[in-house]
Design an enzyme around this catalytic site. Structure first.
Site, PDB file in Angstrom:
ATOM      1  N   SER A 147       0.746  -1.107  -0.019  1.00  0.00           N
ATOM      2  CA  SER A 147      -0.050   0.185   0.048  1.00  0.00           C
ATOM      3  C   SER A 147       0.980   1.265   0.040  1.00  0.00           C
ATOM      4  CB  SER A 147      -0.919  -0.076   1.416  1.00  0.00           C
ATOM      5  OG  SER A 147      -1.435   1.451   1.362  1.00  0.00           O
ATOM      6  N   TYR A 160      -3.425  -0.410   9.976  1.00  0.00           N
ATOM      7  CA  TYR A 160      -3.207  -0.735   8.785  1.00  0.00           C
ATOM      8  C   TYR A 160      -1.837  -0.295   8.070  1.00  0.00           C
ATOM      9  CZ  TYR A 160      -4.250  -0.750   3.598  1.00  0.00           C
ATOM     10  OH  TYR A 160      -4.253  -1.007   2.386  1.00  0.00           O
TER      11      TYR A 160
END
EC number: 1.1.1.127
Length: 264
Positions: A147, A160
């Protein structure tokens, strides 16, 4: 350069979390290029069956297996079953993931651990059992879905970001340990994409939509199909000497600090 370098015909690709969204987009890219797709999900068999029907409508050969990527016993059993029933797994895409948007000071430890278990520990578990067989065959491709949060922080997504940052380093360590077996391990880092989940905020005038358009040099949200090229490249012979890298498919976000909102 021959297009055969990008050929994945006849390959078997296990893509976790591939019943919808970006996982399905990458899996479809590989499937349309000739790979057999092993669809994975954990919510329900009906959802897996529905996804398989969607793949097959596009002429893609797909089979489905329901298992929890965070439970090693389920993963081990599923990998053995896939290899026995479908064939050797040539390509693994660790895509399954979750996000919980909570400021760190308000986040429960159990929620933090759940995000890390799914987004960081599960790619280790699935890779461990798939790659054992790849080692015996001296060939394989592993793609971890990282990500932009592997590189940057952002409010309310600390768990996250921690998991995805760890996944980037896990990718490099996997590459370091497994390259000698002719196994390439790399990552893909998606930017912001137009999906059903982002549809409510992808409207003119919405603050986050305006932020993304302004923050992205390409000045738009990504199309999920934009991920297919990176997936095919990292799954094919074209990437045989590429190991331990993350390909960011983000419209240029990580290339710039952005621009003032009043700048054209």
């Amino acid at each position: 350069m021959s297009v055969d370098l990008f050929d994945v015909k006849g390959k078997i690709a296990l893509v976790t979390g591939s019943t919808h969204g970006l996982g399905m987009a990458m899996a479809k890219g590989l499937g349309l290029a000739g790979a057999t797709i092993v669809v994975n999900g954990n919510s329900s068999q009906d959802k897996i069956d529905s996804a398989i029907a969607e793949y097959e409508k596009e002429g893609i050969k797909a089979v489905g297996y329901k298992f929890n990527v965070a439970k090693e016993d389920e993963v081990q059993a599923a990998v053995s079953k896939i290899e026995a029933e479908v064939g050797p797994i040539d390509i693994l895409i660790n895509n399954a993931g979750i996000i919980k948007r909570t400021p760190l000071l308000e986040m429960e430890v159990a929620d933090f651990k759940e995000v890390v278990d799914i987004d960081l520990v599960s790619p280790f578990i699935v890779s461990k059992h798939v790659v054992k067989n790849m080692v015996e065959r001296k060939a394989g491709k592993v793609i971890n879905i990282c990500s932009m949060m592997s590189e940057l922080g952002r409010n309310s997504v600390g768990a996250y970001a921690a998991a995805k940052g760890g996944l980037k380093m896990l990718t490099q360590n996997m590459a370091t340990e497994w390259a000698k077996y002719n196994i390439q391990v790399n990552g893909i880092g998606p930017g912001y994409f137009a999906t059903s989940q982002t549809a409510p905020i992808r409207v003119d005038g919405h603050p986050f939509n305006d932020f993304i358009i302004n923050r992205t040099p390409a000045a738009k949200w990504g199309d999920p199909n934009d991920l297919a090229g990176a997936a095919i490249f990292l799954s094919s012979k074209a990437s045989d000497f590429v190991n331990g890298h993350v390909v960011y498919v983000d419209g240029g976000i990580l290339a710039t600090i952005g621009k003032p909102s009043n700048e054209e």
